[in-house]
Structures are given as C-alpha cells and as structure tokens.
Design a protein around this motif. Structure first.
Motif, PDB file in Angstrom:
ATOM      1  N   ALA A  12      41.097  38.612  35.769  1.00 62.18           N
ATOM      2  CA  ALA A  12      41.736  38.335  37.059  1.00 62.18           C
ATOM      3  C   ALA A  12      40.827  37.548  38.004  1.00 62.18           C
ATOM      4  CB  ALA A  12      42.163  39.645  37.717  1.00 62.18           C
ATOM      5  N   ASP A  23      45.741  44.905  36.159  1.00 60.15           N
ATOM      6  CA  ASP A  23      47.019  44.262  36.489  1.00 60.15           C
ATOM      7  C   ASP A  23      47.227  43.072  35.554  1.00 60.15           C
ATOM      8  OD1 ASP A  23      49.229  43.002  37.550  1.00 60.15           O
ATOM      9  OD2 ASP A  23      48.494  42.976  39.617  1.00 60.15           O
ATOM     10  N   SER A  78      48.411  39.764  37.250  1.00 59.29           N
ATOM     11  CA  SER A  78      47.354  39.050  37.978  1.00 59.29           C
ATOM     12  C   SER A  78      46.434  38.317  37.019  1.00 59.29           C
ATOM     13  CB  SER A  78      46.547  40.026  38.829  1.00 59.29           C
ATOM     14  OG  SER A  78      47.347  40.569  39.865  1.00 59.29           O
ATOM     15  N   SER A 102      48.291  35.264  35.700  1.00 60.33           N
ATOM     16  CA  SER A 102      48.420  34.280  36.781  1.00 60.33           C
ATOM     17  C   SER A 102      47.105  33.534  36.981  1.00 60.33           C
ATOM     18  CB  SER A 102      48.848  34.967  38.072  1.00 60.33           C
ATOM     19  OG  SER A 102      50.133  35.557  37.942  1.00 60.33           O
ATOM     20  N   ALA A 103      45.993  34.253  36.853  1.00 59.36           N
ATOM     21  CA  ALA A 103      44.679  33.625  36.971  1.00 59.36           C
ATOM     22  C   ALA A 103      44.450  32.646  35.822  1.00 59.36           C
ATOM     23  CB  ALA A 103      43.589  34.682  37.000  1.00 59.36           C
ATOM     24  N   THR A 151      55.136  34.972  34.054  1.00 62.97           N
ATOM     25  CA  THR A 151      53.972  34.384  34.727  1.00 62.97           C
ATOM     26  C   THR A 151      53.891  32.875  34.494  1.00 62.97           C
ATOM     27  OG1 THR A 151      52.651  35.181  32.834  1.00 62.97           O
ATOM     28  CG2 THR A 151      52.568  36.467  34.853  1.00 62.97           C
TER      29      THR A 151
END
Length: 250
Positions: A92, A117, A120, A123-124, A191
């Motif tokens: 993350a 998470d 997250s 997404s990173a 995502t």
C-alpha cells in the motif's frame, strides 16, 4: 539481454507462473520497444522472482516490509552479479515510495492474503503501473486450503475454511484470507484492472511425495508438464494451492 536463469527448466512449484511471466515479458518488450523493462516486486522478500528477472536484464525494484528479507535479497543478487533495488515498505506504500507510471510490470505474489487492505494495495499498484502495464497476482485458494487441512486430519479446520467468506480456518490460521477465482477477479476488476485468464498453480505438486521427484530430474520435468496441463483445466484449476492472474491496467 542475458538469457540465463529463467530459460532453464524452472522449479516445478513455479513453472506455471514463470511460463506466464515469460509471455508477459515478450509482449511488453515488443510493445515498448525496450529490452529492459521496469519491474516492481511488491512483497518480493528474498528475491525468488526478482533476482532471476534481474539476471534477464530487467530493472527490478523489490518493496518488502522485512529488513531481513531485503538483506537476504541483496546477498542473493550479489551472488548472481546483478543489481536489484531494495525498498522497505508495504504494498500500500508503493505510491509513496515510487513515482506514478514507473513500472511496466508489478508482481503481487502472496501479498493480498496478508495486507490490511487489499483494495488499497491494488490501487497503489495501479498508480505505479504505466498505461497497459501488467500486474501478476498469485494468491492462496480456499478450496486447496480445505483439502490440505483434511489430509492433515484437521477436519473441523477444513470445514471452517469452506464456511468462512475469507477462506480462513480460524485465529490460528497463518493465512488471514484466501481467494477463489471469482473473488480474485472481482477484486482486480473493482480496482481498475482488465483481468485475463485465471490459472491454477501447484495442483498436484503439494500432494505428490517429494521422494518421487527429488532424485529423478525426468520425474520433475514430467510433473511440471502435468502442472502446465492442469493450470487451465476447468475443474483442476479450482483445487490448486494458488491461483495466478495476469491483469492489465485499464
């Protein structure tokens, strides 16, 4: 670009993954016109994938929370005569550790089971991938978790894995969550990834006694070929120890 390392017969446990990665490397080098790709291995530990990729001539960065693992990574890379960049952090944290659009390929192997998470973390990853860049995800499968617990005589644990939405058999389970093919695809799609085929990894390898293959290279090669055949089998794939997915940044 050097051709040692991955071009030899791969270890049985990772044969299916390496075969998929070779295809990605060929596709990305053709698409970008660059022989050396920028690769990030999130949670790459001691460099089981990162060092062979560096041997092939790619620029590899490993991000891992363990300083001990990163130290072992650097020793491993030095033994092979290659350089691998080592950064301490979690998946993350990629957006804080690396610039956006910095990677052609990100490995996320045995990570989503443990991060706080998963959304997250993914997404990173999306943030550091270049447009059309690829993520390679390897995650534990709950069906295999139940099978392995049953074979160990832990029948209550096996039933608990099947009943738990996260595929865990309880507080003592060292793997906090596991993913079916459907839940893994749903997570990646949510995502922003365009998901390719799901493959099974270690369908038979974890069930075959090691004595049958350790002393006979031909048996190991035959088992690797069997794993390749089972990887996309419509039934066997879903009982594999791990599931492997390649997805492109949309």
């Amino acid at each position: 670009m050097r051709a040692e390392g991955v071009t030899r017969t791969p270890a049985v446990r990772t044969a299916v993954v390496w075969d998929a990665l070779r295809s990605v490397l060929a596709e990305r080098t053709a698409a970008t016109g660059r022989e050396s790709l920028d690769i990030v291995d999130a949670g790459g530990g001691t460099g089981g994938f990162a060092v062979p990729l560096a041997v092939l001539g790619h620029a590899v960065t490993v991000v891992d929370p363990s300083p001990d693992s990163l130290a072992a990574l650097e020793r491993r890379a030095k033994e092979k005569g290659v350089g691998v960049r080592a950064l301490q952090g979690d998946a993350a944290d990629l957006g804080e550790l690396l610039p956006s659009d910095a990677a052609d390929l990100v490995l996320c192997h045995s990570v989503l089971e443990y991060v706080e998470d998963p959304i997250s973390a993914l997404s990173a990853v999306a943030g550091v991938l270049r447009p059309s860049g690829v993520i390679s995800v390897l995650a534990a499968n709950p069906v295999a978790g139940a099978i392995h617990r049953a074979l160990a005589g832990q029948f209550d644990d096996a039933r608990a894995v099947l009943a738990d939405p996260g595929g865990s058999w309880g507080d003592r389970d060292p793997t906090p969550r596991r993913y079916t093919a459907d839940t893994l695809v749903e997570l990646l799609s949510s995502t922003g990834f365009a998901v390719g085929a799901v493959q099974g990894v270690r369908v038979f390898t974890d069930l075959v006694p090691s004595r049958l293959v350790d002393a006979d290279p031909r048996a190991a090669e035959a088992l690797a070929a069997l794993e390749q055949a089972a990887a996309t089998h419509p039934v066997l794939r879903d009982v594999a120890t791990q599931l492997h997915v390649l997805a492109h940044r949309s």
